[in-house]
Design a protein around this motif. Structure first.
Motif, short mmCIF file in Angstrom:
data_model
loop_
_atom_site.label_atom_id
_atom_site.label_comp_id
_atom_site.label_asym_id
_atom_site.label_seq_id
_atom_site.Cartn_x
_atom_site.Cartn_y
_atom_site.Cartn_z
N ARG A 143 -10.37 -0.76 -4.45
CA ARG A 143 -11.41 -1.29 -4.85
C ARG A 143 -11.85 -2.33 -5.52
O ARG A 143 -13.36 -2.80 -6.01
CB ARG A 143 -11.86 -0.48 -5.47
N GLY A 144 -10.88 -3.61 -5.81
CA GLY A 144 -11.11 -4.93 -6.60
C GLY A 144 -11.48 -5.51 -6.05
O GLY A 144 -11.79 -5.31 -4.37
N ALA A 145 -12.31 -6.52 -6.17
CA ALA A 145 -13.66 -7.12 -6.12
C ALA A 145 -12.81 -8.81 -4.80
O ALA A 145 -13.08 -9.14 -3.95
CB ALA A 145 -14.19 -8.68 -6.98
N LEU A 146 -11.26 -8.85 -5.11
CA LEU A 146 -10.20 -9.34 -4.31
C LEU A 146 -9.19 -8.42 -3.40
O LEU A 146 -8.62 -8.94 -2.89
CB LEU A 146 -9.47 -10.46 -4.77
N SER A 147 -9.99 -7.34 -3.60
CA SER A 147 -8.76 -6.51 -2.39
C SER A 147 -8.80 -6.41 -1.36
O SER A 147 -8.30 -6.67 -0.55
CB SER A 147 -8.96 -5.18 -2.91
N GLY A 148 -9.54 -7.09 -0.79
CA GLY A 148 -10.27 -7.38 0.71
C GLY A 148 -9.36 -8.19 0.84
O GLY A 148 -8.36 -8.57 2.40
N PHE A 149 -9.56 -9.81 0.26
CA PHE A 149 -8.80 -10.81 0.52
C PHE A 149 -6.76 -10.74 0.66
O PHE A 149 -6.19 -11.12 0.94
CB PHE A 149 -9.08 -12.32 -0.69
N TRP A 150 -6.48 -9.76 -1.06
CA TRP A 150 -4.95 -9.58 -0.57
C TRP A 150 -4.93 -8.96 0.56
O TRP A 150 -4.05 -8.84 0.89
CB TRP A 150 -4.80 -8.49 -1.61
N GLY A 151 -6.03 -7.64 1.49
CA GLY A 151 -4.94 -6.77 2.28
C GLY A 151 -4.60 -8.04 3.62
O GLY A 151 -3.55 -8.17 4.03
N VAL A 152 -5.85 -8.62 3.78
CA VAL A 152 -5.48 -9.92 4.88
C VAL A 152 -4.05 -10.71 3.89
O VAL A 152 -3.48 -10.49 5.40
CB VAL A 152 -6.35 -10.43 5.03
N VAL A 153 -3.54 -11.15 3.25
CA VAL A 153 -2.76 -12.00 2.95
C VAL A 153 -1.76 -11.05 3.23
O VAL A 153 -0.34 -11.61 3.44
CB VAL A 153 -3.22 -12.55 1.83
N GLN A 154 -1.29 -10.16 2.85
CA GLN A 154 -0.13 -9.62 2.98
C GLN A 154 0.26 -8.63 4.16
O GLN A 154 1.04 -8.02 4.77
CB GLN A 154 -0.19 -7.59 2.27
N ARG A 155 -0.67 -8.86 4.92
CA ARG A 155 -0.42 -8.31 6.38
C ARG A 155 0.61 -9.34 7.37
O ARG A 155 0.97 -9.58 7.63
CB ARG A 155 -1.87 -7.67 7.44
#
Length: 255
Positions: A143-155
């Motif tokens: 739920r961090g402000a950048l969690s969505g960014f890292w979710g895409v990166v790590q896929r």
């Protein structure tokens, strides 16, 4: 702090859009029962998002701010000429014991070289009965402000470290840290923010400024890899507007 040794404007464009809205609810927590004329300390002030809120609420002359990055110190001092703004790290605060009615650290604990020492210093310089508070994005909970960014990166790149393991990023981390340094009546809550970025370009471009772990990751990519990541982000988020819902674990306790 090399991840944040950048121009103040770059930080504001990247993280300021999230930390600015966070500052007001964080100050609400960090100033509970703090006298309106008490001196307060902003630890790791960056370019001054929290400093501005504290100045409005406590009076600029009652605000002291520190940061290890000279560009941030200069920007905060220029914006708040009546405040005291100094270059210093959280782990070695240049103030006597029992100086402040409150000490606050917004989005700083997870980047301290020694979080226990940093929070211990905040407790040391806060007068008995004064309030010590800190907040950190809920990276571990997604739920961090950048969690969505890292979710895409790590896929696309499972080797990317992300920010989930940073200190304070899991529920209970800050409470344990606060209690270890002797703070009393510690309470931890999740403070949330909501904002809308009008276009994909406005959301993506600040990631290219080299700020923090996310900026460092984008910087590490070659031109083709960066273009691929940008395309993946656009596929995930669309052209905009992009809504961001983020939460930060927030702990507060008494010295």
């Amino acid at each position: 702090m090399q991840l944040f040794d950048v121009a103040a404007d770059a930080y504001v464009r990247f993280m300021g859009r999230f930390s600015g809205p966070l500052a007001e609810p964080f100050a609400e927590v960090g100033l509970v029962d703090v006298k309106p004329d008490a001196k307060v300390l902003d630890v790791g002030c960056g370019p001054g998002m929290l400093t501005s809120v504290l100045a409005r609420r406590q009076g600029e002359a009652n605000v002291i701010a520190v940061d290890p990055v000279e560009a941030f110190v200069e920007a905060t001092a220029a914006a708040h000429p009546a405040a005291v703004v100094r270059r210093a790290s959280a782990e070695a605060l240049p103030f006597p014991d029992d100086t402040f009615g409150a000490a606050l650290a917004q989005l700083v604990v997870h980047f301290m070289s020694d979080p226990a020492a940093g929070v211990g210093e905040m407790a040391r310089v806060t007068a008995a009965g004064g309030r010590v508070s800190a907040c950190v994005w809920d990276h571990a909970g997604g739920r961090g402000a950048l969690s969505g960014f890292w979710g895409v990166v790590q896929r696309y790149d499972p080797t990317a470290a992300g920010e989930r393991a940073l200190p304070g990023s899991t529920a209970g981390d800050l409470t344990r840290l606060f209690e270890e340094v002797g703070l009393r009546e510690v309470e931890e809550t999740l403070v949330t923010i909501h904002l809308e970025v009008p276009t994909f370009e406005e959301w993506w471009q600040p990631f290219t400024l080299g700020v923090g772990p996310a900026g460092a990751y984008v910087d590490s990519l070659n031109q083709i890899e960066r273009a691929g990541l940008m395309a993946a982000m656009r596929e995930e988020y669309g052209d905009g507007p992009i809504e961001v819902h983020a939460g930060a674990w927030t702990a507060t306790g008494l010295a």
